[in-house]
Enzyme design. Structure first.
Site, PDB file in Angstrom:
ATOM      1  N   SER A 113       0.904  -1.311  -0.036  1.00  0.00           N
ATOM      2  CA  SER A 113       0.146  -0.029   0.029  1.00  0.00           C
ATOM      3  C   SER A 113       0.703   1.202  -0.025  1.00  0.00           C
ATOM      4  O   SER A 113       1.836   1.404  -0.985  1.00  0.00           O
ATOM      5  CB  SER A 113      -0.933  -0.065   1.310  1.00  0.00           C
ATOM      6  OG  SER A 113      -1.815   1.086   1.149  1.00  0.00           O
ATOM      7  N   HIS A 114       1.008   1.970   0.811  1.00  0.00           N
ATOM      8  CA  HIS A 114       1.220   3.201   1.226  1.00  0.00           C
ATOM      9  C   HIS A 114       2.754   3.284   1.679  1.00  0.00           C
ATOM     10  O   HIS A 114       3.484   4.263   1.839  1.00  0.00           O
ATOM     11  CB  HIS A 114       0.682   4.322   1.982  1.00  0.00           C
ATOM     12  CG  HIS A 114       0.259   3.593   3.223  1.00  0.00           C
ATOM     13  ND1 HIS A 114      -0.742   2.634   3.459  1.00  0.00           N
ATOM     14  CD2 HIS A 114       0.644   3.803   4.608  1.00  0.00           C
ATOM     15  CE1 HIS A 114      -0.603   2.061   4.540  1.00  0.00           C
ATOM     16  NE2 HIS A 114       0.034   2.790   5.457  1.00  0.00           N
ATOM     17  N   ASP A 279      -2.570   6.448  -3.536  1.00  0.00           N
ATOM     18  CA  ASP A 279      -1.533   5.670  -2.786  1.00  0.00           C
ATOM     19  C   ASP A 279      -0.639   4.580  -3.689  1.00  0.00           C
ATOM     20  O   ASP A 279      -1.101   4.569  -4.958  1.00  0.00           O
ATOM     21  CB  ASP A 279      -1.609   5.072  -1.429  1.00  0.00           C
ATOM     22  CG  ASP A 279      -2.747   3.908  -1.771  1.00  0.00           C
ATOM     23  OD1 ASP A 279      -3.424   3.972  -2.647  1.00  0.00           O
ATOM     24  OD2 ASP A 279      -2.523   2.989  -0.688  1.00  0.00           O
ATOM     25  N   ASP A 281      -1.228   1.250  -4.312  1.00  0.00           N
ATOM     26  CA  ASP A 281      -1.838   0.345  -4.849  1.00  0.00           C
ATOM     27  C   ASP A 281      -3.222   1.065  -5.288  1.00  0.00           C
ATOM     28  O   ASP A 281      -4.225   0.355  -5.794  1.00  0.00           O
ATOM     29  CB  ASP A 281      -2.424  -0.886  -4.093  1.00  0.00           C
ATOM     30  CG  ASP A 281      -2.888  -0.346  -2.853  1.00  0.00           C
ATOM     31  OD1 ASP A 281      -2.702   0.580  -2.169  1.00  0.00           O
ATOM     32  OD2 ASP A 281      -3.640  -1.365  -2.274  1.00  0.00           O
ATOM     33  N   ASP A 283      -5.712   2.600  -3.894  1.00  0.00           N
ATOM     34  CA  ASP A 283      -7.126   2.634  -3.104  1.00  0.00           C
ATOM     35  C   ASP A 283      -7.436   3.773  -2.342  1.00  0.00           C
ATOM     36  O   ASP A 283      -8.315   4.071  -1.921  1.00  0.00           O
ATOM     37  CB  ASP A 283      -7.403   1.202  -2.404  1.00  0.00           C
ATOM     38  CG  ASP A 283      -6.101   0.746  -1.307  1.00  0.00           C
ATOM     39  OD1 ASP A 283      -5.223   1.575  -1.275  1.00  0.00           O
ATOM     40  OD2 ASP A 283      -6.489  -0.270  -0.684  1.00  0.00           O
ATOM     41  N   ARG A 284      -6.564   4.655  -1.953  1.00  0.00           N
ATOM     42  CA  ARG A 284      -6.517   5.640  -0.983  1.00  0.00           C
ATOM     43  C   ARG A 284      -6.644   6.729  -1.970  1.00  0.00           C
ATOM     44  O   ARG A 284      -6.340   7.048  -2.947  1.00  0.00           O
ATOM     45  CB  ARG A 284      -5.293   6.086  -0.095  1.00  0.00           C
ATOM     46  CG  ARG A 284      -5.195   4.459   0.662  1.00  0.00           C
ATOM     47  CD  ARG A 284      -4.038   5.094   1.965  1.00  0.00           C
ATOM     48  NE  ARG A 284      -4.043   4.007   2.890  1.00  0.00           N
ATOM     49  CZ  ARG A 284      -3.366   4.107   4.008  1.00  0.00           C
ATOM     50  NH1 ARG A 284      -2.994   5.245   4.456  1.00  0.00           N
ATOM     51  NH2 ARG A 284      -3.539   3.147   4.967  1.00  0.00           N
ATOM     52  N   LYS A 378     -11.731  -0.004  -1.047  1.00  0.00           N
ATOM     53  CA  LYS A 378     -11.581   1.415  -0.973  1.00  0.00           C
ATOM     54  C   LYS A 378     -11.115   1.668  -2.598  1.00  0.00           C
ATOM     55  O   LYS A 378     -10.374   1.177  -3.116  1.00  0.00           O
ATOM     56  CB  LYS A 378     -11.164   2.176  -0.247  1.00  0.00           C
ATOM     57  CG  LYS A 378      -9.507   1.545   0.317  1.00  0.00           C
ATOM     58  CD  LYS A 378      -9.205   2.586   1.520  1.00  0.00           C
ATOM     59  CE  LYS A 378      -7.557   2.053   1.868  1.00  0.00           C
ATOM     60  NZ  LYS A 378      -7.533   0.781   2.677  1.00  0.00           N
TER      61      LYS A 378
HETATM   62  C1  G16 Z   1      -5.218  -0.395   5.288  1.00  0.00           C
HETATM   63  C2  G16 Z   1      -6.504  -0.735   5.524  1.00  0.00           C
HETATM   64  C3  G16 Z   1      -7.508   0.170   6.066  1.00  0.00           C
HETATM   65  C4  G16 Z   1      -6.959   0.854   7.144  1.00  0.00           C
HETATM   66  C5  G16 Z   1      -5.440   1.422   6.701  1.00  0.00           C
HETATM   67  C6  G16 Z   1      -4.748   1.968   8.059  1.00  0.00           C
HETATM   68  O1  G16 Z   1      -5.138   0.476   4.350  1.00  0.00           O
HETATM   69  O2  G16 Z   1      -6.991  -1.239   4.328  1.00  0.00           O
HETATM   70  O3  G16 Z   1      -8.722  -0.161   6.395  1.00  0.00           O
HETATM   71  O4  G16 Z   1      -7.672   1.870   7.622  1.00  0.00           O
HETATM   72  O5  G16 Z   1      -4.761   0.240   6.491  1.00  0.00           O
HETATM   73  O6  G16 Z   1      -4.716   0.936   9.016  1.00  0.00           O
HETATM   74  P1  G16 Z   1      -3.773   0.906  10.446  1.00  0.00           P
HETATM   75  O7  G16 Z   1      -4.033   2.177  10.998  1.00  0.00           O
HETATM   76  O8  G16 Z   1      -3.934  -0.343  11.073  1.00  0.00           O
HETATM   77  O9  G16 Z   1      -2.429   1.403   9.854  1.00  0.00           O
HETATM   78  P2  G16 Z   1      -4.011   0.412   3.182  1.00  0.00           P
HETATM   79  O10 G16 Z   1      -4.316   1.496   1.971  1.00  0.00           O
HETATM   80  O11 G16 Z   1      -2.956   0.329   3.818  1.00  0.00           O
HETATM   81  O12 G16 Z   1      -4.337  -1.356   2.597  1.00  0.00           O
END
Ligand code: G16
Length: 545
Positions: A113-114, A279, A281, A283-284, A378
């Site tokens: 992800s990010h 981000d 991938d 989704d953000r 998302k």
């Molecule tokens: C993931 C989850 C999200 C979550 C985010 C942050 O996002 O899919 O639902 O809100 O992590 O999580 P945390 O606060 O536990 O770091 P992504 O975009 O990283 O897949």
């Protein structure tokens, strides 16, 4: 073609977190590490659940190599048809679209992800199920249990499949289709939004935007949709070429890591009308107006209040869901509309059942995620298109749309403070201390802030009845202020402590104060309770959003 059975032994650390298994690249590169995890996924599926699969990733370092390994294991495990994104690329939302459109059993997304990429960065593997959404905890727990006892995996040998051109292959009874990564996703977007109206807005010459793809997966999607189909200029896209190390950036669309975009939007003269970023991938999303930041929580609330204006949502919103730390701005909209707003733990997977059951069709999280029932993830570009369509419809600036919303529903001042990569023992001690204090907090007051309740959030899924406990400390005040404390489930080094602060002002109240100043009394309460600065060894949060 021979199927090789490779003897292996378990790794103790393959427990998926908030969103799949995330580790440093080096960890994934260790012999058998990736293969063990993939075989554990396949061994946790019934044979009927492993006939069709899609594989793709965000283009980060090790993406292509991992795809070839996963494909070989999938062939050896008897998959009938495997789709792979061209160039190995597929955004997380695009995987969800493809699973649903072609009715596949599931998908494997390669992304952290990010988190940063490159040889010293992070890598990750997520499994999505047949509804297109992240695998539920019951499944990821099953996979984790299997990783603890795995003794063998199956794999075929052979040449790599070429990923750079669309094409069809057949290996040992498995059909392999390398598909265009963008078109299915772009076609779906065209059904949800008024592309003609947005096109006219770009054509008028009176509107401009900047989309920062952060050298991650959305570059090709943005080019196809924003430039080719909607008529934005090529210059509207910043950092549009996916790179294995994201150009040494941190592909996290927030005010700190999308600094170039933020600087552009903060220019006094000639800044674009809309700024957006996505981000690793895809989704953000982050949405900016001229010198104006839309908090993700407000973005969800504005979307809920206005969805009926857009083609894909003319039938209205049947229910909303937000993660617990997300501000309660959407709750105000739901109340006014007479619909329910569900509060779920952090993690997109908790929205899946609500969406499938038709209890909600809009959901979002403070962590820069918003989405609807069009898929089960998302969706970053979807959110950007939603805002574009809204601006085209309302003919107002981003800031005006949000101000008008506050004047109608009130404003939830909101901020998240992240202490990243701090000592795990110190973070656990802070959480344990605040947990111990919880029973003493109810009835305590700090100025106007009188504690109404304090607990560790737990969630009973209304659809399948499953219970998720210990999902974050909540201190709830009578004046609708909230403080939330939880540990991130997506970091790969040390611990990331997240503090969330919120304070509600009704429409007649003060709507234009500076957020950090306004919320400062709440920051002081947390400091008094658990001394975050001293115990984290930081004088200030690493990231404030
Ligand atoms: C993931 C989850 C999200 C979550 C985010 C942050 O996002 O899919 O639902 O809100 O992590 O999580 P945390 O606060 O536990 O770091 P992504 O975009 O990283 O897949």
């Amino acid at each position: 073609m021979t199927i090789n059975t490779i003897t292996t032994s378990p790794f103790p650390d393959q427990k998926p977190g908030t969103s799949g298994l995330r580790k440093q690249v080096k960890v994934f590169q260790a012999p058998h590490y990736l293969a063990n995890f993939i075989q554990s996924i396949f061994d946790s599926l019934t044979s009927a659940e492993k006939t069709t699969l899609v594989i793709g990733g965000d283009g980060r370092y090790y993406n292509r190599e991992a795809i070839q390994v996963i494909l070989r294991i999938a062939i050896a495990n008897g998959y009938k048809h495997v789709y792979i994104g061209q160039h190995g690329l597929l955004s997380t939302p695009a995987v969800s679209v493809i699973i649903r459109k072609y009715k596949l059993n599931g998908g494997i997304i390669l992304s952290a992800s990010h988190n940063p990429g490159g040889p010293d960065g992070d890598f990750g593997v997520k499994y999505n199920v047949s509804n297109g959404g992240p695998a539920p905890e019951t499944f990821t727990n099953k996979v984790f249990e299997h990783t603890k006892t795995i003794a063998r995996y199956l794999i075929v040998e052979g040449d790599d499949i070429p990923l750079d051109d669309a094409g069809e292959y057949e290996i040992a009874g498995t059909r392999i289709t390398v598909i265009d990564s963008v078109s299915d996703y772009a076609d779906l977007m065209e059904h949800l939004f008024d592309f003609d109206k947005i096109h006219s807005m770009f054509n008028s010459g009176l509107f401009s935007m900047a989309f920062d793809a952060m050298h991650a997966v959305t570059g090709p999607y943005a080019r196809e949709i924003l430039v080719k189909r909607l008529g934005a200029t090529e210059e509207s896209i910043m950092n549009g070429t996916p790179l294995p190390d994201f150009g040494k950036g941190h592909p996290d669309p927030n005010l700190v890591y999308a600094a170039d975009l933020v600087a552009l939007m903060n220019q006094k003269l000639q800044s674009p009308d809309l700024g957006a970023a996505s981000d690793g991938d895809g989704d953000r999303n982050m949405i900016l107006g001229r010198q104006f930041f839309v908090t993700p929580s407000d973005s969800l609330a504005v979307m809920a209040a206005n969805a009926h204006l857009l083609p894909g949502y003319r039938h209205g919103v049947c229910g909303i869901a937000r993660s617990m730390p997300t501000s309660m701005a959407a709750d105000h909209v739901a109340r006014r509309m007479g619909i329910k707003c569900y509060e779920t733990p952090t993690g997109w997977k908790f929205f899946g059942n609500l969406l499938d059951a038709g209890l909600i069709n809009l959901c979002g999280e403070e962590s820069f995620g918003t989405g609807s029932d069009h898929i089960r993830e998302k969706d970053g570009l979807w959110a950007v298109l939603f805002w574009l369509n809204l601006i085209a419809e309302k003919k107002q600036s981003v800031a005006n749309i949000v101000h008008q919303h506050w004047q109608g529903f009130g404003r939830n001042y909101y901020s998240r403070h992240d202490y990243e990569n701090i000592d795990m023992t110190a973070a656990q001690a802070m959480l344990s201390d605040i947990q111990t204090l919880l029973p003493t907090l109810s009835g305590r007051a700090w100025g106007d802030n009188l504690v109404m309740a304090a607990d560790n959030f737990s969630y009973r899924d209304p659809v399948d009845g499953s219970l998720s406990e210990n999902q974050g400390i909540r201190i709830l005040f009578e004046n609708e202020s909230r403080i939330i404390v939880r540990m991130s489930g997506t970091g790969t080094q040390g611990a990331t402590l997240r503090l969330y602060f919120e304070q509600y002002q009704p429409p007649a109240g003060q709507l234009d104060a500076d957020t950090q100043t306004w919320l400062a009394p709440l920051f002081a309460i947390v400091e008094e309770l658990i001394q975050v600065k001293q115990r984290s060894g930081r004088s200030a949060p690493d990231v404030i959003t």
